[in-house]
Design a protein around this motif. Sequence first.
Motif, mmCIF file in Angstrom:
data_model
loop_
_atom_site.group_PDB
_atom_site.id
_atom_site.type_symbol
_atom_site.label_atom_id
_atom_site.label_comp_id
_atom_site.label_asym_id
_atom_site.label_seq_id
_atom_site.Cartn_x
_atom_site.Cartn_y
_atom_site.Cartn_z
ATOM 1 N N SER A 156 0.814 -1.218 0.000
ATOM 2 C CA SER A 156 0.000 0.000 0.000
ATOM 3 C C SER A 156 0.845 1.264 0.000
ATOM 4 O O SER A 156 0.663 2.159 -0.825
ATOM 5 N N GLY A 157 1.787 1.384 0.948
ATOM 6 C CA GLY A 157 2.563 2.611 1.087
ATOM 7 C C GLY A 157 3.383 2.965 -0.135
ATOM 8 O O GLY A 157 3.665 4.143 -0.387
ATOM 9 N N GLN A 158 3.755 1.962 -0.914
ATOM 10 C CA GLN A 158 4.570 2.204 -2.102
ATOM 11 C C GLN A 158 3.846 3.071 -3.122
ATOM 12 O O GLN A 158 4.466 3.777 -3.921
ATOM 13 N N TYR A 159 2.528 3.052 -3.104
ATOM 14 C CA TYR A 159 1.763 3.736 -4.142
ATOM 15 C C TYR A 159 1.661 5.245 -3.933
ATOM 16 O O TYR A 159 1.084 5.941 -4.758
ATOM 17 N N ILE A 160 2.244 5.754 -2.844
ATOM 18 C CA ILE A 160 2.407 7.198 -2.737
ATOM 19 C C ILE A 160 3.282 7.681 -3.887
ATOM 20 O O ILE A 160 3.045 8.735 -4.492
ATOM 21 N N ASN A 161 4.285 6.888 -4.218
ATOM 22 C CA ASN A 161 5.157 7.174 -5.351
ATOM 23 C C ASN A 161 4.348 7.298 -6.636
ATOM 24 O O ASN A 161 4.542 8.233 -7.433
ATOM 25 N N SER A 162 3.400 6.399 -6.833
ATOM 26 C CA SER A 162 2.563 6.416 -8.031
ATOM 27 C C SER A 162 1.606 7.601 -8.044
ATOM 28 O O SER A 162 1.375 8.216 -9.091
ATOM 29 N N ILE A 163 1.059 7.918 -6.881
ATOM 30 C CA ILE A 163 0.140 9.059 -6.783
ATOM 31 C C ILE A 163 0.853 10.351 -7.165
ATOM 32 O O ILE A 163 0.321 11.175 -7.927
ATOM 33 N N MET A 164 2.057 10.530 -6.655
ATOM 34 C CA MET A 164 2.807 11.743 -6.951
ATOM 35 C C MET A 164 3.171 11.831 -8.432
ATOM 36 O O MET A 164 3.066 12.887 -9.064
ATOM 37 N N ALA A 165 3.588 10.707 -9.021
ATOM 38 C CA ALA A 165 3.978 10.702 -10.426
ATOM 39 C C ALA A 165 2.778 10.946 -11.332
ATOM 40 O O ALA A 165 2.860 11.727 -12.293
ATOM 41 N N THR A 166 1.664 10.302 -11.037
ATOM 42 C CA THR A 166 0.458 10.484 -11.858
ATOM 43 C C THR A 166 -0.058 11.910 -11.753
ATOM 44 O O THR A 166 -0.437 12.520 -12.762
ATOM 45 N N SER A 167 -0.077 12.444 -10.548
ATOM 46 C CA SER A 167 -0.558 13.815 -10.351
ATOM 47 C C SER A 167 0.300 14.811 -11.116
ATOM 48 O O SER A 167 -0.216 15.749 -11.744
ATOM 49 N N GLU A 168 1.603 14.602 -11.087
ATOM 50 C CA GLU A 168 2.510 15.474 -11.830
ATOM 51 C C GLU A 168 2.210 15.413 -13.326
ATOM 52 O O GLU A 168 2.155 16.444 -14.004
ATOM 53 N N ALA A 169 2.006 14.203 -13.842
ATOM 54 C CA ALA A 169 1.736 14.033 -15.272
ATOM 55 C C ALA A 169 0.445 14.739 -15.674
ATOM 56 O O ALA A 169 0.404 15.460 -16.681
ATOM 57 N N ILE A 170 -0.607 14.539 -14.911
ATOM 58 C CA ILE A 170 -1.895 15.148 -15.241
ATOM 59 C C ILE A 170 -1.816 16.666 -15.153
ATOM 60 O O ILE A 170 -2.359 17.381 -16.003
ATOM 61 N N ASN A 171 -1.124 17.170 -14.143
ATOM 62 C CA ASN A 171 -0.961 18.625 -14.007
ATOM 63 C C ASN A 171 -0.173 19.222 -15.167
ATOM 64 O O ASN A 171 -0.307 20.409 -15.474
ATOM 65 N N ASN A 172 0.640 18.392 -15.828
ATOM 66 C CA ASN A 172 1.413 18.849 -16.980
ATOM 67 C C ASN A 172 0.713 18.585 -18.310
ATOM 68 O O ASN A 172 1.306 18.775 -19.374
ATOM 69 N N GLY A 173 -0.535 18.141 -18.242
ATOM 70 C CA GLY A 173 -1.317 17.949 -19.455
ATOM 71 C C GLY A 173 -1.202 16.576 -20.079
ATOM 72 O O GLY A 173 -1.602 16.384 -21.235
#
Length: 296
Positions: A156-173
Amino acid sequence: MQYYNQNTLIYLNGEFVKAHGAVVDLFGQSLHYGYGAFEGLRSYSTHNGTRIFKAEEHFERLEKSCNAINLPYSWNNRMLIEKTYELLAANNLRSAYIRPLVFSGSNMHLMTSTDANIMIAAWEWGPYLGQNLLKVNISSIERPNPKSFRVDAKISGQYINSIMATSEAINNGFDEALLLDQDGCVAQASSENIFIEKDFKIYTPPLENIFPGITRQTVIDICKDLNFEIIEKKLTIDDVYQADSAFLSGTAAEIIGVKQVDHVIYKEHWENTIGASIQRKYKNLVLEQENYEVII
């Protein structure tokens, strides 16, 4: 989206209970420290009835993930599969996404837990990333180093990494992120494995620094079945930029093509790629529309 309503049932520690009435221990390590393991499965409505794709492999991986972090796992996987089918029937679900979660009890110390709970939920969920070709960007966030964390376990805790990466991608279009490993090689997307096509060959990163996706292995099996050459090797950013096409694989996302990575738009029409052939084969497989293998 709404994952449950007043009538939705979940499986919790041997019983079917209403999701809205289930409680979580506020002093559990899973809540405070991400000390838990989970899985993602899909069921499909086939001409043979409701079928969960590769159920045994998923629950075996859940058990391995728990063992990797010394989280107790006392359940029989065959029983859990049976209960999952019962859960689908109780909620009148056929094509669904299924989420088993193993989580700890009260323990605020940084020591492994001596007890654990299990929850299984299911809901209707289309392909996680949609059905259109994806715009992907190289993330500034790296995949965790395998010497610091069990990257082969679904923790479970590992997916903080995924949340941050996905959020960055979406914020960049963009639609999804592509993460590099500690050596600067292409590892995987935030929650999917990546494949590229170059000169009629399929390439994918080796297992060293990536998550060993069950869908990834299914793609490899399909390639062998269709006599497509598939090579596991370390990939650079330039390898991805210079590919003829690319696609992602994962239980939630299934098989989905990539339109572009950063500023590079793939010129090959998706429908003419090997990836599209694999996508069609995969859909036939999960729907049991061909005699490829027995689905449990």
